[in-house]
Structure formats: structure tokens, C-alpha cells
Design an enzyme around this catalytic site. Structure first.
Site, PDB file in Angstrom:
ATOM      1  N   TYR A 283      56.127   7.735  25.918  1.00  0.00           N
ATOM      2  CA  TYR A 283      55.901   8.682  26.849  1.00  0.00           C
ATOM      3  C   TYR A 283      57.145   9.458  26.811  1.00  0.00           C
ATOM      4  CZ  TYR A 283      54.511  11.322  30.943  1.00  0.00           C
ATOM      5  OH  TYR A 283      54.165  12.080  31.872  1.00  0.00           O
ATOM      6  N   TYR A 333      52.237  18.783  26.536  1.00  0.00           N
ATOM      7  CA  TYR A 333      52.069  17.806  27.494  1.00  0.00           C
ATOM      8  C   TYR A 333      50.736  17.828  28.145  1.00  0.00           C
ATOM      9  CZ  TYR A 333      53.754  15.937  32.048  1.00  0.00           C
ATOM     10  OH  TYR A 333      53.947  15.360  33.229  1.00  0.00           O
TER      11      TYR A 333
END
Ligand SMILES: [Zn+2]
Lengths: 382, 153
Positions: A283, A333
Site C-alpha cells: 500500500y 489510487y
């Protein structure tokens, strides 16, 4: 006590185009991703009885999206409030629903539209909750929080701008081979160092690329997966950690993250260790998130991430390929669910030009700061 | 204390001109009331003495009743950023500005986010000793504590 998620598998993946500004509704994009994920695994709306998503209140909900693609009745519908921190819980929750018989086929999705841009909050004129202590000082958004973390790491371990840059450059280099990525022009360390300050020590290229788009994955039982077209991708285990009520200001040690606590839990549950991982979808809301969590998961010691990346150990031919799709920094994203899409693609062996040779295990992490989680996918059921 | 809805005409006039205004609740209101009187007060358990930030109605350790108690207003910069880009409204004429997590002397890990004033941003360091001072929050209805470097421990 350890109970396996290995009876569940990801069988389908779908997504909308990733674009800077789509002009589309979250419902439209989520429905497209869900339809594609079902088509990918040869299922139809009639096969689906579970739907779940995570959001920060910014998205069409599971029952709406299910209805939009022709599902008449959901036996299991769960809307989870959360962001990157909650992705693992949501996917593992879908697997748990399948394993416990609450649902047979579950679609997990995340969609982001134009109304969601976490990097700035110029419209925020009032703040309640914990934000009331920070907002009046001009401190309110994630790039500021994690720049604060990064500075402490620099103070404690001597990490540098060049170390952050090595991560940004490597991920962009990977995105060059990904036609779905929004940022595919290679960058150099000089480009990184010359990019403008946002919240020092973060520059522009430390920050992920916020876009519009949706990703969906289909989770079902390993038994059912055996009859579907693709090689099933099994869940080998998952773990989360949540401390300090999610407070980024009160979290005890800003030089590390939730992964300090999640990692031993995950490795214990799966019986795996970093050396067993072929693909790491870390992440990466910011470069520093990769740095802190990569250390915490045990791929290298604190303060050594820059050297690790510069030595080519985080790319093809190295120890583990980190974010072969370019990550949130360069692919775009979608709040970390695109990491799951990539992990599945890699473990199927369908990643084309960017295929990690012989990939059998993938670590997918989610979250930053005081809360988050991770799971491991594998080609072989545990 | 006025509500932020009553103060918002100025905010509406130019949404970028003012920093985000706090919306106190039943538990946090004493924090803002103390600042309005020029005191920095933090939430503390009346039974076991644990300081709690953000404030809670009951202690998370012993469930005892909490109250707000004055702190010395001294602390250490735990970490800090230099904000170069306008991402939050307010202070746009002050860019770049420094925001720190100040660890207060009362308890390890008891931190407040706050602007650091009176020092060149390039001179700020983790470990810098600072002291609170009080200033009006642009908008006129609240006082905030900012921190200024002090000499010595
Ligand atoms: Zn107590």
C-alpha cells in the site's frame, strides 16, 4: 488458534478505466467493474448473493451496485466505513462470509469519483472530532500526516530524500509496462528531487496519483473455483492491527506503522516469511508508506529500504517485485483494491509484459499509520 | 461560545481565508473554553491521573471520571512538517509554515498538533524545546495554542 481462509479464492477481477477525471458517477463505474469481474470468471448476476465495499461515505452502496447489474436479491450486503486501512478486513470478511455459508459468491468493490480527493481539503471550513485539534493549525490531510511520520523516521534512522526517491522511481519504472496506469513516463532521481514540495519532507512524487475509477474482485469457495475458467487465487491468511483509535497524532512510534503489529500476526497465521513472497503489492498512498511497512514486514532492517531498492532487490531479478503495476503512486489510487487486482493477475500468470516469472505468492498490504492489514494470496490452497 | 454556524458568514465570504474552525462537542468544549481564558488544559482521569488526548468522558484505562487540568505548556517537538502547498484553507499568506506534533512534558506520548512560530522553518528539529503561547484563531471566535522555541530544557 489459527483458522485458515484457504477455503476461499478470488476467481474474477474487473475494473473501469482509470482516469484523472471521468465525469461518471460512482454507481456507473462500480457497476462496470462488477460486471467485468463476473464476466471474467464466467458468472452472471444470478450467481451472486453477496456484495461488499468499503468507502468513506463517498460511494454508491453494495445494494445499489448489485441492483444496477441485475442482482435481484442479496443474501449478504455489507458496507464498511473505512479507507486503505480496511481493505484487508473487507476482503477477508467476504472470504469469511463464503466459508461460513452466509454467501456463495461475493463481489468486493471500491470506487472513487471526482468528489473524493483526500490530498487536499480546501473546502473544509469546519472540523469536528479529533480533527478539531489539528485543522485550526492548517494540518488536516493525509500527505501532512504521513510526512510527519516520515520526518520522524529520518530523525531516528537517517533515511533520506534519495531513499524515498528510489521507491518513486522504481514504481514508475514498473508502470511503464502497465497500459492501465495513469502515469507511465519514466522519472529519474533528479526528476524526483526537483519535483515541488507539498508537505516537506514530501514532494509531489511522494504522493499517490488520485484518480477516478473502480475495481471489483469476486470471492467464492475453492470448490466452486475449481469449475471456473481461471487458475484460482487462494487466500492463505490475513491479519490486521488497529491501535490508538486510528489517531495519527497519538500513535506511539511514527517511524513505523500498523505493520509493526500486523506482520508477526500475518507470518504466524500463514507460516510464511518475507523470503517466501514473490510479489509484494505494498500500500503506497505515499512513498514513505512503502518504506515503513516494507521494513515492518521484515524485508529489510529499519533504515535500509533505500539501499534495498537501489540494489535492484525490489524489482525483476531481485528478491521480491514491489508493485509491478506501479502502485497507487503510478497506476493510480483506487484505495488499494487495485493491488488485489494486480496480485491476482500475477498469480494467474496473466500479467503480460510485467509478469513476475513463476509468481506463486503475493503479499498485499493496506493502510498506513496506526491501522491497517495485509493478506497473502497463493496459487496453491494451504 | 458561539457556534461555528454563527461565525460562518466570514468563512462564506472567502472560504480560503480562514483555517478550519473547530466544532467543539460536549467532551471537547472545556479545551476551547480554557484556551479562551489563556490556559492550555488537557483531559485527565480524576482517579488514576492518566492524561487523555483526544479527550474522553471516561478514562480508557480505569473508566474513572475525567476533567480538564492545566498543563505547563512546555514540550518537545516530536516531529514536524513544513507546509509549502495550499492544501488546507487558511495561512495561505504564511506559506511555508511549520506544524509539529508537540509532546507535552506531562506524559510520554501526550501530543498536540500545533503551529511552530518564531523560528525559521529550516531551523526546526525533532527534539526542539518549545513553550505554548496563545493567539486568536483567524475567524475571531477561538483561541489556539501555538508553540515557540525556548532555550534550554
Ligand atoms: Zn483512569
Amino acid at each position: 488458534m489459527s483458522r485458515s481462509l484457504g477455503g476461499a479464492a478470488v476467481v474474477g477481477i474487473g475494473r473501469s478505466p482509470f482516469v484523472r477525471s471521468s465525469g461518471r458517477t460512482t454507481l456507473s463505474m462500480a457497476a462496470q467493474a462488477a460486471r467485468e469481474a463476473l464476466a471474467d470468471c464466467g458468472l452472471t448476476a444470478a450467481d451472486v448473493d453477496g456484495f461488499t465495499c468499503y468507502s468513506t461515505g463517498d460511494s454508491a452502496g453494495p445494494s445499489q451496485v448489485a441492483h444496477a447489474i441485475g442482482v435481484d436479491d442479496l443474501g449478504w450486503s455489507l458496507s464498511v466505513l473505512g479507507g486503505g486501512n480496511i481493505v484487508t478486513s473487507t476482503v477477508a470478511g467476504a472470504a469469511t462470509a463464503v466459508l461460513s455459508g452466509q454467501a456463495e459468491v461475493v463481489v468486493v468493490y471500491r470506487v472513487l469519483g471526482a468528489q473524493t480527493r483526500y490530498g487536499r481539503a480546501l473546502e473544509r471550513v469546519e472540523v469536528d472530532g479529533e480533527g478539531q485539534f489539528a485543522g485550526p493549525h492548517g494540518y488536516l490531510v493525509p500527505p501532512q500526516w504521513f510526512a510527519m511520520f516520515c520526518r520522524r523516521h529520518q530523525y531516528e534512522y537517517g533515511s533520506t530524500a534519495a531513499d524515498l526517491g528510489a521507491i518513486a522511481v522504481q514504481e514508475r519504472d514498473h508502470a511503464v509496462r502497465n497500459p492501465h496506469a495513469v502515469a507511465r513516463s519514466p522519472i529519474t532521481l533528479d526528476d524526483y528531487l526537483n519535483s515541488r514540495w507539498i508537505s516537506e519532507p514530501f514532494r509531489l512524487f511522494d504522493c499517490c496519483y488520485e484518480i477516478d475509477g473502480a475495481v471489483a474482485i469476486v470471492v467464492t469457495s475453492a470448490e466452486r473455483a475449481a469449475d471456473l475458467p481461471h487458475r484460482p487465487v487462494h487466500l492463505l491468511g490475513a491479519a490486521d492491527s488497529n491501535r490508538f483509535g486510528g489517531s495519527v497524532d497519538q500513535w506511539d512510534d511514527l517511524s513505523c506503522m500498523y505493520s509493526r503489529d500486523t506482520a508477526p500476526r500475518l507470518w504466524s497465521r500463514t507460516g510464511l516469511q518475507p523470503a517466501d513472497i514473490d510479489v509484494a503489492c505494498m500500500y503506497d498512498c505515499f512513498t514513505f508508506t512503502v518504506m515503513a511497512t516494507f521494513e515492518d514486514f521484515g524485508f529489510c532492517a529499519k533504515g535500509e529500504v533505500g539501499d534495498y531498492f537501489r540494489a535492484g532487490r525490489a524489482t525483476y531479478g531481485g528478491d521480491v517485485v514491489v508493485n509491478p503495476h506501479g502502485g497507487l503512486l503510478s497506476e493510480g489510487y483506487i484505495h488499494g483494491l487495485n493491488h488485489h487486482y494486480e496480485a491476482v493477475l500475477q498469480l494467474r500468470g496473466d500479467a503480460g509484459d510485467r509478469q513476475v516469472s513463476g509468481a506463486e505468492t503475493a503479499l498485499v498490504t493496506s493502510g498506513a499509520g496506526p491501522f491497517g492489514g495485509a493478506l497473502v494470496y497463493g496459487t496453491v490452497a494451504p | 461560545m458561539t457556534t461555528t454556524h454563527e461565525q460562518s458568514p466570514a468563512v462564506r465570504a472567502d472560504p480560503l481565508s480562514l483555517p478550519p474552525q473547530p466544532v467543539p462537542d460536549a467532551v471537547t468544549a472545556p479545551f476551547w473554553a480554557a484556551l479562551a481564558e489563556g490556559r492550555l488544559a488537557m483531559c485527565r482521569c480524576g482517579d488514576c491521573g492518566l492524561w487523555l488526548q483526544p479527550p474522553l468522558e471516561r478514562c480508557r484505562r480505569c473508566a474513572g471520571p475525567t476533567r480538564f487540568a492545566d498543563v505547563a505548556g512546555t514540550g518537545t517537538v516530536y516531529s514536524f512538517i513544513v507546509q509549502h502547498r495550499a492544501t488546507v484553507p487558511g495561512y495561505l499568506d504564511d506559506l511555508p509554515y511549520v506544524v509539529a506534533l508537540v509532546e507535552l512534558d506531562e506524559q510520554t506520548g501526550l501530543r498536540l498538533p500545533a503551529r511552530i512560530v518564531g523560528i525559521d522553518p529550516a531551523e526546526v528539529r525533532c527534539g526542539l524545546r518549545v513553550r505554548a503561547e496563545f493567539t486568536e484563531l483567524p475567524g475571531g471566535d477561538f483561541t489556539v495554542a501555538v508553540f515557540r522555541p525556548v532555550d534550554g530544557p
